[in-house]
Design an enzyme around this catalytic site. Structure first.
Site, mmCIF file in Angstrom:
data_model
loop_
_atom_site.group_PDB
_atom_site.id
_atom_site.type_symbol
_atom_site.label_atom_id
_atom_site.label_comp_id
_atom_site.label_asym_id
_atom_site.label_seq_id
_atom_site.Cartn_x
_atom_site.Cartn_y
_atom_site.Cartn_z
ATOM 1 N N ASP A 186 30.372 31.702 23.768
ATOM 2 C CA ASP A 186 29.013 31.715 23.209
ATOM 3 C C ASP A 186 28.042 31.391 24.341
ATOM 4 O OD1 ASP A 186 26.746 31.672 21.691
ATOM 5 O OD2 ASP A 186 27.438 30.195 20.249
ATOM 6 N N ASN B 219 38.154 38.628 33.393
ATOM 7 C CA ASN B 219 36.723 38.894 33.244
ATOM 8 C C ASN B 219 36.016 38.795 34.585
ATOM 9 O OD1 ASN B 219 34.422 36.675 33.395
ATOM 10 N ND2 ASN B 219 36.323 35.592 32.815
ATOM 11 N N MET C 266 32.406 38.836 34.293
ATOM 12 C CA MET C 266 31.131 38.913 33.595
ATOM 13 C C MET C 266 29.951 38.628 34.520
ATOM 14 S SD MET C 266 32.354 39.694 30.642
ATOM 15 C CE MET C 266 31.009 39.574 29.469
ATOM 16 N N PHE D 72 28.130 35.568 34.850
ATOM 17 C CA PHE D 72 27.073 34.729 34.254
ATOM 18 C C PHE D 72 26.000 35.585 33.561
ATOM 19 C CE2 PHE D 72 27.455 30.746 37.254
ATOM 20 C CZ PHE D 72 28.662 30.422 36.649
ATOM 21 N N ASN E 7 26.948 24.303 29.462
ATOM 22 C CA ASN E 7 27.466 24.638 30.784
ATOM 23 C C ASN E 7 26.369 25.348 31.572
ATOM 24 O OD1 ASN E 7 28.881 26.404 32.806
ATOM 25 N ND2 ASN E 7 30.701 25.439 31.940
ATOM 26 N N SER F 290 33.086 29.473 38.925
ATOM 27 C CA SER F 290 33.309 30.848 38.491
ATOM 28 C C SER F 290 33.578 31.721 39.712
ATOM 29 C CB SER F 290 32.081 31.380 37.743
ATOM 30 O OG SER F 290 32.208 32.786 37.559
ATOM 31 N N ASN G 67 33.069 34.849 39.785
ATOM 32 C CA ASN G 67 32.335 36.104 39.593
ATOM 33 C C ASN G 67 30.885 36.060 40.044
ATOM 34 O OD1 ASN G 67 34.636 37.298 38.320
ATOM 35 N ND2 ASN G 67 34.166 36.092 36.506
ATOM 36 N N THR G 68 30.455 34.945 40.623
ATOM 37 C CA THR G 68 29.140 34.843 41.255
ATOM 38 C C THR G 68 29.377 34.624 42.743
ATOM 39 O OG1 THR G 68 28.048 33.949 39.291
ATOM 40 C CG2 THR G 68 27.019 33.476 41.420
ATOM 41 N N LYS H 204 33.071 21.344 36.452
ATOM 42 C CA LYS H 204 34.124 22.326 36.170
ATOM 43 C C LYS H 204 34.631 22.914 37.477
ATOM 44 C CE LYS H 204 35.492 25.977 33.032
ATOM 45 N NZ LYS H 204 35.157 26.703 31.789
ATOM 46 N N ASN I 282 38.762 26.385 35.569
ATOM 47 C CA ASN I 282 38.165 27.686 35.327
ATOM 48 C C ASN I 282 39.250 28.763 35.477
ATOM 49 O OD1 ASN I 282 36.112 29.772 35.119
ATOM 50 N ND2 ASN I 282 34.655 28.331 36.009
ATOM 51 N N GLY J 149 44.263 32.557 30.264
ATOM 52 C CA GLY J 149 45.346 32.737 29.303
ATOM 53 C C GLY J 149 46.678 32.240 29.824
#
Length: 381
Positions: A80, A126, A128, A130, A154, A190, A192-193, A232, A261, A283
């Site tokens: 979310d 993923n 994504m 952010f 977060n 993360s 992904n950034t 995190k 993460n 996962g």
């Protein structure tokens, strides 16, 4: 009719999942959010969900970061991102819900497709990046929702903010969300950034946390209460890096570490075609590594800082493993996608059985007793 449908939600999810999985992963995610957003505007619907899901989930309260949580299983950040459905997840039985990651300014994230299912491995990849609506829309969404339980928020930096100015983004976000959060998670992990994970390195992390701790003190004086902060971290850290992070967290009084993460490695996925997709893996394949990081963190922290364990938790035994390794509470995400709303109740029920078997009154006592037991040697070694 609605009550009967919710009552059979676990079976219904098993029937719906194959249909949802026919859709591209992000499209399915958006569809679920749109549908539940519409259902939650129906008078009486939220109460029915709460009665049938949350009230059937055992109460297993615990203290974490100075907060009293109704249960040890939280929702991890990422599901979310824009604070659209926070009450729903509390109504489904989660003991706490972490929203975001939110950045000061809106950003679209990386190009699609950017979310991939690996069903045979019960995993997701993923990238994504952010993607989120930004602080203003995030807080507007949060204002309009009733609060059902503890909420963590977060926060991260925008993609186009260089690390030299990252503190500005984190400080802006912390100021904005402070009055609305039960805790704030600082996401520097993360994959992904671009460049974000460099903020985990000693000097940069020390400067960031020192400044944010000062900001927390100023905000606590203004608001009249302390909102704890959690850092995190990534699973792709060696023992020396984990030890250094533990030292910095202790030195600056950060209240918790969230471990971990997603990972950029692909353990056991050599024959999975989608494993070549760039991004963070979550996962089942992450389970062992995240537990190793928790164990190493706990070796340094020894209970002086709370640990929230994340990564590959699919059942009560997985959650218990994280707790005994050093976690004080756990979060789930990927298994929730694969198993649906019954997951939380099953994990809490299994943990409650561990408490009863230990002959103690609380989960914390049961975990402490398990940690005190000597580790048996593996046969043949």
């Amino acid at each position: 009719m609605i009550a009967r449908t919710i009552h059979h939600a676990p079976a219904l999810y098993r029937l719906l999942r194959p249909l949802l999985f026919l859709l591209e992963a992000e499209a399915a995610h958006r569809l679920i959010f749109v549908l539940f957003g519409a259902f939650y505007r129906i008078p009486g619907f939220p109460g029915l969900v709460r009665m049938i899901c949350a009230r059937r989930t055992r109460q297993l309260p615990l203290d974490l970061m100075g907060l009293r949580l109704p249960g040890p299983v939280g929702l991890a950040a990422g599901l979310d991102k824009n604070a659209e459905l926070a009450p729903l997840f509390a109504d489904l039985g989660f003991g706490f819900v972490e929203l975001g990651t939110v950045t000061p300014r809106p950003q679209p994230g990386n190009p699609r497709p950017r979310l991939f299912r690996l069903p045979a491995a019960a995993a997701l990849i993923n990238r994504m990046g952010f993607n989120n609506a930004g602080l203003a829309q995030f807080l507007d969404n949060l204002y309009r929702l009733p609060k059902r339980g503890p909420v963590g928020i977060n926060i991260g930096r925008n993609k186009d903010t260089p690390n030299e100015q990252a503190l500005d983004d984190y400080r802006t976000a912390l100021r904005a969300v402070y009055a609305h959060a039960d805790y704030v998670a600082i996401n520097v992990s993360s994959p992904n950034t671009p460049g974000l994970r460099a903020l985990q390195e000693g000097g940069q992390l020390e400067a960031l946390l020192r400044a944010l701790k000062h900001e927390q003190t100023v905000l606590a004086q203004r608001e009249g209460h302390v909102v704890p902060m959690a850092l995190k971290i990534a699973p792709d850290l060696d023992a020396d890096q984990i030890g250094e992070i533990a030292r910095i967290v202790l030195a600056h009084g950060i209240e918790a570490v969230i471990a971990t993460n997603t990972t950029v490695t692909r353990p056991g996925l050599e024959h999975e075609p989608l494993a070549n997709e760039a991004g963070g893996l979550s996962g089942r394949p992450l389970k062992a590594r995240s537990t190793e990081v928790i164990r190493e963190l706990y070796r340094h922290l020894q209970g002086r800082v709370s640990i929230i364990g994340v990564g590959g938790i699919e059942n009560a035994d997985d959650a218990w493993e994280k707790l005994v390794a050093g976690a004080d509470a756990v979060q789930v995400y990927t298994a929730f996608i694969y198993q649906g709303p019954a997951l939380v109740r099953r994990i809490v029920r299994g943990l409650e059985a561990k408490v009863r078997a230990a002959g103690v009154a609380t989960l914390a006592e049961a975990v402490a007793a398990a940690r005190a037991k000597p580790v048996s040697a593996t046969p043949g070694r």
